[in-house]
Design a protein around this motif. Structure first.
Motif, short mmCIF file in Angstrom:
data_model
loop_
_atom_site.label_atom_id
_atom_site.label_comp_id
_atom_site.label_asym_id
_atom_site.label_seq_id
_atom_site.Cartn_x
_atom_site.Cartn_y
_atom_site.Cartn_z
N ILE A 162 -5.26 26.46 54.99
CA ILE A 162 -5.92 27.00 53.64
C ILE A 162 -7.54 26.62 54.72
O ILE A 162 -7.72 25.93 55.74
N VAL A 163 -8.03 27.08 54.51
CA VAL A 163 -10.18 27.16 55.00
C VAL A 163 -10.74 27.89 54.74
O VAL A 163 -10.80 29.05 53.42
N THR A 164 -11.71 26.72 54.18
CA THR A 164 -12.59 27.29 53.10
C THR A 164 -13.99 27.48 54.20
O THR A 164 -13.38 27.63 54.80
N GLY A 165 -14.74 27.80 53.97
CA GLY A 165 -16.54 28.52 53.92
C GLY A 165 -15.63 29.65 54.90
O GLY A 165 -15.95 29.66 56.14
N ALA A 166 -14.92 30.65 54.75
CA ALA A 166 -14.12 31.19 55.42
C ALA A 166 -15.25 32.73 54.83
O ALA A 166 -15.12 34.09 55.90
N GLY A 167 -15.73 32.98 54.40
CA GLY A 167 -16.24 34.15 53.94
C GLY A 167 -17.65 34.57 55.49
O GLY A 167 -18.08 36.00 55.49
N GLN A 168 -17.72 33.94 55.97
CA GLN A 168 -18.72 33.92 56.85
C GLN A 168 -18.41 33.12 57.81
O GLN A 168 -17.94 32.01 58.02
N GLY A 169 -19.79 32.85 59.31
CA GLY A 169 -19.70 32.57 60.00
C GLY A 169 -17.44 32.15 60.84
O GLY A 169 -17.46 33.07 60.81
N PHE A 170 -18.07 31.16 61.39
CA PHE A 170 -17.30 30.57 62.37
C PHE A 170 -15.22 30.69 61.06
O PHE A 170 -14.72 29.97 61.87
N LEU A 198 -15.27 37.63 50.74
CA LEU A 198 -14.15 38.29 50.67
C LEU A 198 -13.08 38.64 50.81
O LEU A 198 -12.07 39.02 51.64
N ALA A 199 -13.60 39.93 50.39
CA ALA A 199 -13.38 41.02 50.38
C ALA A 199 -12.96 41.90 51.86
O ALA A 199 -12.03 42.71 52.15
N SER A 200 -14.13 42.26 51.88
CA SER A 200 -14.00 42.23 53.17
C SER A 200 -13.40 41.87 55.12
O SER A 200 -12.29 41.77 55.05
N LEU A 201 -13.12 40.05 54.24
CA LEU A 201 -12.60 39.57 55.40
C LEU A 201 -11.15 40.35 55.08
O LEU A 201 -9.94 40.33 56.27
N ALA A 202 -10.55 39.93 53.86
CA ALA A 202 -9.46 40.75 53.42
C ALA A 202 -8.51 41.93 53.53
O ALA A 202 -7.89 41.90 54.79
N ALA A 203 -9.44 42.75 53.77
CA ALA A 203 -9.72 43.73 54.71
C ALA A 203 -8.86 44.12 56.45
O ALA A 203 -8.34 45.00 56.55
N GLU A 204 -10.42 43.69 56.51
CA GLU A 204 -9.95 43.02 57.87
C GLU A 204 -9.02 42.65 58.40
O GLU A 204 -7.87 42.61 59.66
N ALA A 205 -8.48 41.84 58.04
CA ALA A 205 -6.75 40.61 58.47
C ALA A 205 -5.78 41.85 57.53
O ALA A 205 -4.43 41.25 58.55
N ALA A 206 -5.69 42.49 56.76
CA ALA A 206 -4.87 43.68 56.37
C ALA A 206 -3.62 43.55 57.27
O ALA A 206 -2.57 43.77 57.44
N ALA A 207 -4.36 44.14 58.73
CA ALA A 207 -3.51 44.60 59.61
C ALA A 207 -2.79 44.07 60.37
O ALA A 207 -1.93 44.32 60.89
N GLN A 208 -3.25 42.07 60.71
CA GLN A 208 -2.99 41.86 61.73
C GLN A 208 -1.71 40.23 60.74
O GLN A 208 -1.17 40.09 61.47
N VAL A 253 -2.51 32.84 54.89
CA VAL A 253 -3.95 32.36 55.38
C VAL A 253 -4.61 32.66 53.93
O VAL A 253 -4.59 33.39 53.02
N LEU A 254 -4.71 31.39 53.17
CA LEU A 254 -5.81 31.51 51.59
C LEU A 254 -7.02 31.01 51.80
O LEU A 254 -7.58 30.01 52.53
N ALA A 255 -7.80 32.09 52.33
CA ALA A 255 -9.16 32.13 52.50
C ALA A 255 -10.01 31.72 51.29
O ALA A 255 -10.30 32.43 50.26
N VAL A 256 -10.91 30.50 51.49
CA VAL A 256 -12.18 30.52 50.44
C VAL A 256 -13.16 30.24 50.27
O VAL A 256 -13.96 29.88 51.24
N SER A 257 -14.16 30.70 49.59
CA SER A 257 -15.93 30.21 49.58
C SER A 257 -16.39 31.03 48.36
O SER A 257 -15.17 31.44 47.74
N ARG A 258 -17.74 31.20 48.24
CA ARG A 258 -18.13 31.21 46.83
C ARG A 258 -18.43 33.26 47.18
O ARG A 258 -18.03 33.60 45.68
N ASN A 259 -18.30 33.70 48.14
CA ASN A 259 -19.01 35.69 48.25
C ASN A 259 -18.03 35.99 48.28
O ASN A 259 -17.12 36.44 48.90
N ALA A 260 -17.86 36.71 47.04
CA ALA A 260 -16.06 37.75 46.52
C ALA A 260 -16.44 38.82 47.64
O ALA A 260 -15.05 39.15 48.25
N ASN A 261 -17.12 39.30 47.42
CA ASN A 261 -17.68 40.51 48.83
C ASN A 261 -17.36 40.38 50.37
O ASN A 261 -16.85 40.82 50.56
#
Ligand SMILES: NC(=O)c1ccc[n+]([C@@H]2O[C@H](COP(=O)([O-])OP(=O)(O)OC[C@H]3O[C@@H](n4cnc5c(N)ncnc54)[C@H](OP(=O)(O)O)[C@@H]3O)[C@@H](O)[C@H]2O)c1
Length: 234
Positions: free
Chosen positions: A10-18, A44-54, A34-42
């Motif tokens: 689990i990674v908190t504060g995963a929406g932006q930054g490092f 997080l959606a971008s993160l999930a899309a980028e990670a989908a291939a990996q 990986v369970l990625a947590v932060s407040r900004n749903a958009n």
């Protein structure tokens, strides 16, 4: 998720930054969930899309200072065993000491310290063989250089570092292991707010790769440690 021995992190504060870079790095580890947590749903959606291939990244949009944050996180994790919990979320207050209000101080410590207590308490049942990594700051590291305007932020990170050591002692016989990384500057939005005009030599990708590896392996050789991680000042 743990039944096949693939790491669950689990990674908190995963929406932006490092935090985002850490989540992406972990997603690239074979079999890692990986369970990625932060407040900004958009974000997080971008993160999930980028990670989908990996690899597999599950996202949870959640304000970790909310009254029901612990319950919501616990419900999202379910019965899974957690290999690593990276408590990376955090907020900054850059303000002259004399002007800081009680409400601002309360908000900052709620975000940077109390919410970490909430998360660990909520997830303790699934963490016993795992590693809790708290993300502190060089500003909160003993005898480090201090900067005007960052008194409350640095004090909150010092509290987080001390809490991490206390938890390592308290969980010594049961697990999890707990370590705190006190980071120097990394080129993110938060750094630019803390030190306008300063360019850090450390990229989010570099720091994310380090934190990901430390989260998966660091507890084999460290417990209850508060470790400075910096190549520059700030
Ligand atoms: N950058 C540096 O030079 C540096 C140095 C030392 C330590 N640190 C620490 O490292 C961590 C990451 O820093 P960063 O520079 O990557 O900061 P950042 O770019 O501001 O990212 C912070 C992350 O925390 C999330 N967050 C903040 N409050 C939250 C809350 N209440 N609930 C859930 N998520 C929350 C934010 O996402 P949302 O806004 O979407 O929630 C964001 O994803 C922080 O703890 C920071 O204090 C940074």
């Amino acid at each position: 998720m743990k039944s096949d021995a693939a790491p669950c992190v689990i990674v908190t504060g995963a929406g932006q930054g490092f935090g985002r870079a850490t989540a992406l790095e972990l997603a690239s580890v074979r079999g890692c969930s990986v369970l990625a947590v932060s407040r900004n749903a958009n974000a997080l959606a971008s993160l999930a899309a980028e990670a989908a291939a990996q690899g597999r990244v599950e996202v949870l949009a959640l304000d970790l200072t909310a009254a029901n944050a612990g319950e919501r996180l616990k419900a999202a994790v379910g019965a899974r065993n957690i290999d690593a919990l990276v408590l990376n979320h955090g907020q900054l207050l850059n303000k002259p000491f004399a002007q800081i209000t009680r409400a601002e101080l309360q908000e900052l410590f709620t975000a940077n310290v109390f919410s970490c207590v909430t998360v660990v308490q909520a997830l303790l049942g699934g963490l016993s063989s795992g590693h809790v990594v708290t993300i502190g700051s060089m500003g909160g590291f003993q005898d480090s250089t201090k900067y005007p305007g960052l008194s409350s932020y640095s004090a909150s990170k010092a509290a987080l570092a001390c809490l991490s050591q206390c938890l390592a002692t308290e969980f010594a016989s049961t697990g999890p292991k707990v370590n705190c990384l006190c980071l120097g500057s990394v080129d993110t939005a938060m750094l630019r707010a803390a030190f306008p005009g300063y360019a850090s030599p450390t990229t989010p990708a570099t720091m994310g790769a380090f934190i990901a590896r430390f989260a998966l392996e660091g507890h084999r050789v460290f417990n209850g440690q508060v470790l400075p991680v910096a190549v520059s000042n700030p």
